[in-house]
Design a protein around this motif. Structure first.
Motif, mmCIF file in Angstrom:
data_model
loop_
_atom_site.group_PDB
_atom_site.id
_atom_site.type_symbol
_atom_site.label_atom_id
_atom_site.label_comp_id
_atom_site.label_asym_id
_atom_site.label_seq_id
_atom_site.Cartn_x
_atom_site.Cartn_y
_atom_site.Cartn_z
ATOM 1 N N LEU A 165 44.796 -7.887 30.557
ATOM 2 C CA LEU A 165 44.527 -8.285 29.170
ATOM 3 C C LEU A 165 43.614 -7.226 28.571
ATOM 4 O O LEU A 165 42.476 -7.061 29.023
ATOM 5 N N LEU A 166 44.123 -6.500 27.581
ATOM 6 C CA LEU A 166 43.327 -5.503 26.877
ATOM 7 C C LEU A 166 42.712 -6.165 25.639
ATOM 8 O O LEU A 166 43.435 -6.656 24.771
ATOM 9 N N VAL A 167 41.387 -6.181 25.582
ATOM 10 C CA VAL A 167 40.670 -6.779 24.455
ATOM 11 C C VAL A 167 39.953 -5.673 23.697
ATOM 12 O O VAL A 167 39.173 -4.910 24.289
ATOM 13 N N VAL A 168 40.199 -5.589 22.394
ATOM 14 C CA VAL A 168 39.480 -4.650 21.536
ATOM 15 C C VAL A 168 38.842 -5.459 20.417
ATOM 16 O O VAL A 168 39.545 -6.065 19.597
ATOM 17 N N GLU A 169 37.513 -5.494 20.398
ATOM 18 C CA GLU A 169 36.800 -6.309 19.417
ATOM 19 C C GLU A 169 36.321 -5.474 18.236
ATOM 20 O O GLU A 169 36.066 -4.270 18.357
ATOM 21 N N ASP A 170 36.212 -6.149 17.070
ATOM 22 C CA ASP A 170 35.717 -5.550 15.826
ATOM 23 C C ASP A 170 36.561 -4.349 15.410
ATOM 24 O O ASP A 170 36.056 -3.272 15.086
ATOM 25 N N LEU A 171 37.867 -4.571 15.362
ATOM 26 C CA LEU A 171 38.790 -3.484 15.043
ATOM 27 C C LEU A 171 38.593 -2.950 13.628
ATOM 28 O O LEU A 171 38.997 -1.831 13.322
ATOM 29 N N HIS A 172 37.949 -3.731 12.759
ATOM 30 C CA HIS A 172 37.709 -3.267 11.390
ATOM 31 C C HIS A 172 36.809 -2.034 11.367
ATOM 32 O O HIS A 172 36.770 -1.316 10.369
ATOM 33 N N TRP A 173 36.046 -1.807 12.453
ATOM 34 C CA TRP A 173 35.175 -0.632 12.522
ATOM 35 C C TRP A 173 35.842 0.547 13.242
ATOM 36 O O TRP A 173 35.204 1.584 13.435
ATOM 37 N N ALA A 174 37.084 0.382 13.650
ATOM 38 C CA ALA A 174 37.733 1.412 14.465
ATOM 39 C C ALA A 174 38.055 2.665 13.634
ATOM 40 O O ALA A 174 38.235 2.601 12.420
ATOM 41 N N ASP A 175 38.124 3.806 14.314
ATOM 42 C CA ASP A 175 38.585 5.043 13.664
ATOM 43 C C ASP A 175 40.104 4.993 13.550
ATOM 44 O O ASP A 175 40.786 4.184 14.194
ATOM 45 N N ASP A 176 40.651 5.879 12.750
ATOM 46 C CA ASP A 176 42.100 5.902 12.540
ATOM 47 C C ASP A 176 42.844 6.170 13.836
ATOM 48 O O ASP A 176 43.922 5.606 14.088
ATOM 49 N N GLY A 177 42.279 7.049 14.689
ATOM 50 C CA GLY A 177 42.949 7.348 15.944
ATOM 51 C C GLY A 177 43.102 6.112 16.810
ATOM 52 O O GLY A 177 44.151 5.882 17.430
ATOM 53 N N CYS A 178 42.070 5.302 16.877
ATOM 54 C CA CYS A 178 42.129 4.081 17.682
ATOM 55 C C CYS A 178 43.192 3.140 17.136
ATOM 56 O O CYS A 178 43.943 2.518 17.898
ATOM 57 N N ARG A 179 43.266 3.011 15.822
ATOM 58 C CA ARG A 179 44.280 2.135 15.223
ATOM 59 C C ARG A 179 45.683 2.649 15.551
ATOM 60 O O ARG A 179 46.585 1.865 15.874
#
Length: 928
Positions: free
Chosen positions: A140-154
């Motif tokens: 299970l991959l969990v990524v929290e607070d995606l609204h703060w992510a950089d474009d590369g992460c998205r």
């Protein structure tokens, strides 16, 4: 005081969302998007998810996006890979991760040659991440607070979500208001075919859920409904804000919530959002903070003094600073967010904006007097504050909101610039509203201070003192002080306000307050009766009759029921309706005390209907406690514990109400065998401070404690409680209230061999009610004589049957069953005890039912076959419900066996079935 926990040990209000997450992540490949505003509980929900046994087979890889101005490319996903442990060979492309995630370098091959095109290099990275995740699965991959992510992460997450490995579940959390375009990945996303998907939107908790969350955080069984409502209002049900408020709150007192400062994390978050707004948007937000309530665009524009209002408002809405509450009205998500923005203003800025708000609202029709009062005060306009504040308090009282009126009168009286006439007028108003309301402590403090205020005239001082006495008479440990204040007020008011002085005398004549002898009350009652006969003012007469008729009826005065035509059937004016509501509720209580139960219900129904819209919450509260007590007598116990518990939470500080409800809850606990709970409740019935008690309730408390200790086999303690109760009864001299105490005392004294003491009490009781209208005490006389016959080895069956008939005529369901048990024992008919046990079970008196069945078994009577009885399947049987209840209170098997008259082995079997049927693995889990 032990500081509260910062979070609840139990997840509150998210059962459906958690179930959706479990279903989705258990079906790889899958993708879940969890959306919700700041503090709504996204991270807590994820923590609960990974603890679930259904997810135990998945390796959890967690990464967190950070609010950095220059975020590390792909940082959140690469952080999640640091704990990966891969066995087996990986393709060369995964070697590109050796430098980026050195923690897993030993499991990776050497990196391939770097391609010259950055696009190819990124594609290698994406493929490598996907392959490593597949090798690490099921995961299970969990990524929290995606609204703060950089474009590369998205982009990387879009790549993974578009074609996830078959053994991977991906879960991301984000805030819609802070995400690019309001979308988690910056663009629309839909799971491809074959991939299970879910979008879980977390909203705020409702009032009931906030109540449960607060209890969990504070580590208590429950908090009051009033506290929960105020906490919900202040926090909008956002769990993080609830937790932060409770972290700094010294105790669960709703009056303290308005003074709680804005939590630091919330203050910083709002400051950050304000900084991102253009100047006009920030001014709109500040205007909204000053207005304090959702406002229209036009009103915001006038207060903020901005031109392009629509654009500025949109900026504030899109940033999440403001919200649209209803159609075209805008404000903050919750009160603490509003306070956070308000606190960013300097003193001169705040004053200027309040002046603008005051000027803008002056033109509104109808006049919003509450808002005008607040802006006047904060703008420093004293005359406007007095005018608008008093008008707002008067309006609140008119619409039945005495709490708000009380608060406003108090704040106005704190002003140093008031004239003596202003002080007199406001002090009298405060006392009048406090007398009819349920807010206990704040008005008391203000009224006590006013008695020493030199600006207060002698005429107003007497009325303030009288109202203070009325307030004190319903507070714990204050009854003696109340009588002193009322007697002083009567002297101060005698010459210039004889009507008010007589109201004070009427309260002094109420016999059920404290341990004052009846003769003293009768002296006051005769004075009041004489005044009523010559009083020409209907309002004054009805006010006095409301006290006087109930007082006389409560001591068994035979003439009262023939005098009820002295009260009108109804009234159009609010003041008369208030007097009639109080009169009917007082009569209902008096009828209940002496045993006219059907008549009590008639009076109560009428009284409670009259309280609606009359602005008399105290009268309504006493009516509700009378209803609870009536249901105890009639055996209507189905939901009585929960109903009584809710009322006790709401009215815990009102002596007459809380004492009566505590008595009922204590009696119910005795019937169930919940000894510790019974002692705790009965201690609040007035038995520990009879001078400051509601006397008939305290007498009932002594009776219940006597029964409790008899049932536990401690005859000496039972006699001690009976002695104290009878001492109070003799001192008071109202024998009409002995209906429960006398049988309990006679039972205890006979068990201790004090038969002559018991006989003396029976003769006193018989003489005390000879000329009184007291049906309940009349039943008690019959019961006592039967018990004496048993103690003297005389034939008591006929006397017990006579007592039971009398109890049945009054509808005393529980006491009828108790007498039936005595009849079966005296008649040597143990087989009849089985039927009595069924009667006790139907009521909910599980301890009594268990005792009867134990006696049946001890007598060797064959019990009926279970063939043909209903099966319970996975539902709890009645006996299992009793065991579960006692288990949940932390009792041991041996204690449960003692209460239910079972063997420890039988209890052990019941416990095993209870745990299995309820789906819990341990006793500790059941308690939680």
């Amino acid at each position: 005081m032990t500081p509260p926990r910062t979070s609840s040990s139990v997840l509150v209000g998210r059962g459906g969302e958690l179930a959706a997450l479990v279903r989705t992540v258990s079906a790889q490949p899958s993708v879940v998007l969890v959306e919700g505003e700041a503090g709504v509980g996204k991270s807590r929900l994820v923590r609960e998810l990974v603890r679930r046994p259904e997810v135990g087979g998945l390796r959890v890889l967690a990464g967190f996006c950070q609010p950095l101005r220059e975020p590390f490319p792909y940082g959140a996903v690469l952080d999640a890979l640091r704990t990966v442990r891969v066995r087996g060979s990986l393709s060369p492309v995964t070697g590109v991760l050796r430098a980026l995630v050195p923690e897993i370098a030993e499991w990776l091959p050497e990196p391939p040659a770097r391609p010259g095109d950055p696009r190819h290099e990124r594609h290698h990275l994406f493929r490598a991440v996907r392959e490593v995740l597949a090798a690490a699965g099921p995961a299970l991959l969990v990524v929290e607070d995606l609204h703060w992510a950089d474009d590369g992460c998205r982009h990387l997450l879009r790549f993974l979500m578009s074609d996830p490995p078959a053994n991977l579940a991906i879960l991301v959390t984000y805030r819609r208001e802070d995400a690019p375009g309001g979308m988690a990945l910056g663009a629309a996303y839909r799971p491809p075919a074959g991939v299970t998907g879910a979008v879980v939107e977390l909203g705020p908790l409702d009032r009931a859920q906030v109540k449960d969350l607060a209890a969990g955080i504070l580590g208590v069984n429950g908090v009051s409904a009033e506290f929960a409502a105020k906490l919900h209002e202040r926090t909008a049900g956002i769990p993080f804000v609830v937790e932060e408020v409770l972290r700094v709150l010294p105790e669960a007192d709703w009056r303290l919530l308005d003074d709680v400062s804005v939590p630091a994390l919330l203050r910083d978050a709002m400051a950050e959002r304000l900084d991102r707004l253009p100047v006009a948007g920030r001014r709109i937000a500040q205007a909204a903070a000053v207005l304090g309530v959702p406002a229209s665009e036009g009103l915001l524009a006038r207060v903020a003094a901005v031109e392009k209002t629509r654009t500025a408002l949109n900026h504030a809405l899109h940033s999440g600073v403001l919200f649209e509450h209803d159609e075209m009205r805008y404000g903050f998500r919750h009160a603490l967010a509003q306070q956070a923005v308000y606190d960013t203003l300097t003193g001169p800025e705040r004053q200027r904006l309040h002046v603008r708000a005051l000027e803008a609202l002056e033109d509104v029709t109808p006049r919003p007097v509450m808002q005008l009062a607040e802006h006047s005060r904060r703008a420093g306009r004293s005359a406007d504050w007095l005018r608008n504040g008093e008008a707002a308090a008067d309006r609140a009282l008119e619409v039945g909101d005495p709490s708000t009126a009380t608060h406003l009168y108090q704040r106005l009286l704190d002003e140093a610039s008031l004239t003596p006439a202003d002080v007199d007028r406001l002090a009298v108003k405060l006392g009048q509203v406090a007398r009819g309301g349920i807010d206990q402590h704040d008005p008391r403090t203000t009224l006590e201070r006013l008695l020493n205020d030199r600006r207060l005239s002698r005429e107003a001082r007497g009325e303030v003192r009288l109202n203070l006495g009325f307030l004190l008479v319903r507070q714990f440990e204050s009854v003696v002080q109340a009588r002193m204040q009322i007697e002083l007020a009567v002297e101060e008011l005698a010459d210039h306000r004889p009507d008010l002085a007589m109201r004070g005398r009427a309260v002094l004549g109420q016999p059920f307050v404290g341990a004052t002898p009846l003769a003293e009350h009768l002296r006051w009652m005769r004075v009041v009766d004489s005044f009523i006969e010559r009083c020409d003012d209907p309002a004054v007469r009805y006010s006095l009759l409301a006290n006087e008729l109930g007082s006389r009826l409560s001591i068994g005065d035979r003439g009262v029921l023939a005098e009820l035509d002295r009260l009108p059937a109804g009234a159009d004016d609010v003041e008369t309706r208030r007097h009639l509501a109080r009169a009917n509720c007082n009569l209902a209580d008096a009828c209940m005390l002496v045993g006219h139960f059907d008549l009590a219900r008639d009076f109560l129904d009428k009284g409670l209907r009259l309280t609606v819209g009359a602005g008399v919450p105290f009268t309504a509260s006493t009516g509700q406690s009378t209803q609870i007590h009536l249901d105890w007598y009639s055996g209507d116990w189905g939901s009585l514990v929960s109903r009584a518990g809710r009322l006790l939470e709401e009215y815990r500080e009102l002596l007459p109400v809380a004492g009566e409800i505590s008595l009922v809850l204590g009696c119910l606990a005795v019937a169930r065998g919940d000894w510790e709970e019974a002692e705790r409740y009965l201690a609040e019935s007035g038995v520990r401070s009879v001078e400051n008690s509601i006397t008939p309730i305290a007498l009932g408390g002594f009776a219940a404690l006597t029964r409790l200790w008899l049932e536990r086999g401690d005859v000496a303690r039972a006699c001690a409680e009976a002695d104290r109760g009878v001492e109070l009864l003799r001192r008071k001299g109202v024998w009409a209230w002995a209906g429960e105490l006398a049988p309990a005392a006679v039972d205890a004294w006979c068990a201790a061999g004090r038969v002559e003491d018991a006989a003396k009490l029976v003769e006193e009781l018989s003489a005390g009610i000879a000329d009184r209208d007291a049906p309940l005490a009349g039943v008690a006389v019959r019961v006592c004589r039967a018990l004496l016959a048993v103690a003297r080895d005389e034939d008591a069956v006929f006397l017990l049957q006579d007592a039971r008939r009398a109890a049945d005529e009054l509808g005393l369901a529980y006491y009828s069953a108790v007498l039936s048990e005595r009849i079966a024992l005296c008649g040597d008919d143990p087989a009849a005890l089985g039927e009595v046990a069924d009667r006790f079970d139907a009521l909910g008196a599980s301890r009594d039912a268990a005792r009867c069945r134990h006696l049946v078994r001890g007598a060797g009577v064959a019990t009926p076959s279970r063939r043909g009885r209903r099966g319970y399947g996975n539902a709890l049987s009645p006996r299992e419900r009793d065991v579960a209840r006692l288990l949940s209170q932390g009792h041991t098997n041996r204690e449960i066996a003692e209460v239910l008259f079972l063997s420890p082995r039988t209890v052990e079997q019941h416990v095993a079935r209870v745990l299995r049927k309820l789906g819990v693995t341990s006793r500790a889990e059941l308690v939680t």
